[in-house]
Design a protein around this motif. Structure first.
Motif, short mmCIF file in Angstrom:
data_model
loop_
_atom_site.label_atom_id
_atom_site.label_comp_id
_atom_site.label_asym_id
_atom_site.label_seq_id
_atom_site.Cartn_x
_atom_site.Cartn_y
_atom_site.Cartn_z
N GLU A 2 6.87 12.96 -7.89
CA GLU A 2 6.76 14.82 -7.82
C GLU A 2 6.41 15.05 -9.20
OE1 GLU A 2 9.35 18.72 -6.79
OE2 GLU A 2 9.86 16.73 -5.83
N GLU A 3 7.09 14.52 -10.16
CA GLU A 3 6.97 14.58 -11.71
C GLU A 3 5.46 14.49 -12.19
OE1 GLU A 3 8.43 12.59 -15.73
OE2 GLU A 3 9.64 12.37 -13.91
N PHE A 4 4.77 13.73 -11.48
CA PHE A 4 3.16 13.20 -11.68
C PHE A 4 2.38 13.96 -10.93
CE2 PHE A 4 4.87 9.03 -12.99
CZ PHE A 4 4.93 9.07 -14.31
N GLY A 5 2.88 14.98 -10.17
CA GLY A 5 1.97 16.17 -9.33
C GLY A 5 1.66 15.31 -8.06
N LEU A 6 2.22 14.25 -7.64
CA LEU A 6 1.82 13.63 -6.59
C LEU A 6 2.82 13.77 -5.47
CD1 LEU A 6 0.98 9.86 -8.21
CD2 LEU A 6 -0.64 12.03 -7.41
N GLU A 7 2.36 13.54 -4.30
CA GLU A 7 3.16 13.98 -2.88
C GLU A 7 3.18 12.46 -2.06
OE1 GLU A 7 2.54 16.10 1.37
OE2 GLU A 7 3.25 17.69 -0.75
N GLU A 8 4.31 11.76 -1.96
CA GLU A 8 3.97 10.49 -1.22
C GLU A 8 3.81 10.70 0.42
OE1 GLU A 8 7.43 7.57 -2.52
OE2 GLU A 8 8.37 9.53 -2.48
N GLY A 9 3.04 9.71 0.62
CA GLY A 9 2.41 9.66 2.10
C GLY A 9 3.23 8.36 2.57
N ARG A 19 0.71 -1.19 -0.06
CA ARG A 19 0.18 0.18 0.08
C ARG A 19 0.96 1.32 -0.12
NH1 ARG A 19 -4.98 1.94 3.97
NH2 ARG A 19 -5.00 4.25 3.20
N ARG A 20 0.49 2.39 -0.78
CA ARG A 20 1.33 3.33 -0.96
C ARG A 20 0.17 4.53 -1.12
NH1 ARG A 20 5.05 1.14 -5.42
NH2 ARG A 20 6.67 0.48 -4.49
N ASP A 21 0.40 5.53 -0.20
CA ASP A 21 -0.80 6.58 -0.18
C ASP A 21 0.15 7.78 -0.72
OD1 ASP A 21 -2.41 5.03 0.87
OD2 ASP A 21 -2.75 6.03 2.90
N TYR A 22 -0.78 8.54 -1.55
CA TYR A 22 -0.01 9.73 -2.41
C TYR A 22 -1.45 10.89 -1.93
CZ TYR A 22 2.68 6.75 -4.98
OH TYR A 22 3.55 5.62 -5.46
N ARG A 23 -0.55 12.14 -1.71
CA ARG A 23 -1.72 13.21 -1.91
C ARG A 23 -1.74 14.18 -3.21
NH1 ARG A 23 -1.86 18.72 -0.98
NH2 ARG A 23 0.35 18.92 -0.64
N ASP A 45 7.85 -0.53 6.81
CA ASP A 45 7.26 0.71 6.67
C ASP A 45 7.75 1.98 6.24
OD1 ASP A 45 4.92 -0.78 7.39
OD2 ASP A 45 5.44 -0.73 9.46
N VAL A 46 7.18 2.81 5.54
CA VAL A 46 7.65 4.26 5.12
C VAL A 46 6.60 4.96 5.78
CG1 VAL A 46 8.52 5.64 3.71
CG2 VAL A 46 8.93 3.10 3.25
N SER A 47 7.25 6.21 6.55
CA SER A 47 6.33 7.06 7.26
C SER A 47 7.27 8.43 7.80
CB SER A 47 5.52 6.52 8.15
OG SER A 47 4.54 7.57 8.65
N GLU A 48 6.67 9.58 7.36
CA GLU A 48 7.30 10.63 8.04
C GLU A 48 7.22 10.58 9.61
OE1 GLU A 48 5.38 14.47 7.00
OE2 GLU A 48 6.16 13.91 4.85
N VAL A 49 6.27 9.80 10.25
CA VAL A 49 6.11 9.48 11.65
C VAL A 49 7.60 9.02 12.24
CG1 VAL A 49 5.41 8.08 13.53
CG2 VAL A 49 3.88 9.21 11.58
N TYR A 50 8.18 8.07 11.26
CA TYR A 50 9.48 7.43 11.63
C TYR A 50 10.55 8.32 11.65
CZ TYR A 50 6.59 3.35 11.52
OH TYR A 50 5.55 2.34 11.73
#
Length: 199
Positions: free
Chosen positions: A146-153, A94-98, A188-193
């Motif tokens: 970023e090239e696709f206008g997405l921001e990784e979550g 699962r990968r989330d994008y804004r 897991d990958v998260s800004e929390v870590y």
């Protein structure tokens, strides 16, 4: 005792309280569910796991002690109850994008599919997503977000033991909640870590 030491011990106490609250939420979700794959149970499980890991980390940093609990994904394998030599594995990602820039997303889709008619600003995102994910592999989109206008979550990858499946066997319902007792490893990958490391 210094203010810094008091603050750090206070953070441990707050983390412990967060674990208690997460346990209550998990029990409420489990006891009130009516389905085998209720997403509320999965969410409560994830929140409890994250709270327990955070508490365990702070406890070790401040008191040089650990809890007796092991959460799937933190390197512990005591909760694994699957076969010692599984015949097959499932990789769940699962990968989330804004959607940070809808116009850029749409422009990239129009470059890929010339038949895609230009849309009004802020519109056409649904069609653009379908075009881009149909054209590019998910790993490429992740590396060029970023090239696709997405921001990784947040992102997570689970590898679970599974039974060998026949072609097309699970395609109608591919995302049943995974059994945590069949989890072989998790990443897991998260800004929390990242924030924890900075703190």
């Amino acid at each position: 005792m210094s203010d810094a030491a008091q603050l750090t011990r206070s953070e441990v106490r707050e983390a412990a309280e967060a674990v208690k609250a997460a346990i209550d939420r998990h029990l409420e979700a489990v006891s009130s569910t009516t389905t085998a794959d209720d997403p509320a149970v999965f969410t409560a499980y994830e929140e409890l796991a994250a709270a327990a890991i955070h508490y365990d980390q702070l406890l070790y940093e401040v008191y040089d002690e650990v809890t007796p609990f092991e959460v799937p994904g933190d390197g512990g394998a005591s909760s694994y109850r699957g076969p010692e030599e599984p015949e097959a594995i499932s990789v769940l990602i699962r990968r989330d994008y804004r959607i940070a820039d809808p116009r850029r997303l749409r422009a990239q889709a129009e470059r890929v599919d010339e038949s895609l008619e230009p849309a009004e600003p802020g519109e056409g995102v649904t069609a653009a997503v379908g075009v881009l994910f149909g054209e590019f592999e998910p790993d490429e989109i992740a590396s060029r977000a970023e090239e696709f206008g997405l921001e990784e979550g947040d992102a997570t990858l689970w590898v679970t033991a599974s039974d060998p499946a026949e072609p097309g066997e699970w395609l109608s319902e591919p995302f049943d909640s995974p059994d945590p007792h069949l989890l072989l490893c998790r990443f897991d990958v998260s800004e929390v870590y990242d924030e924890d490391e900075v703190d």
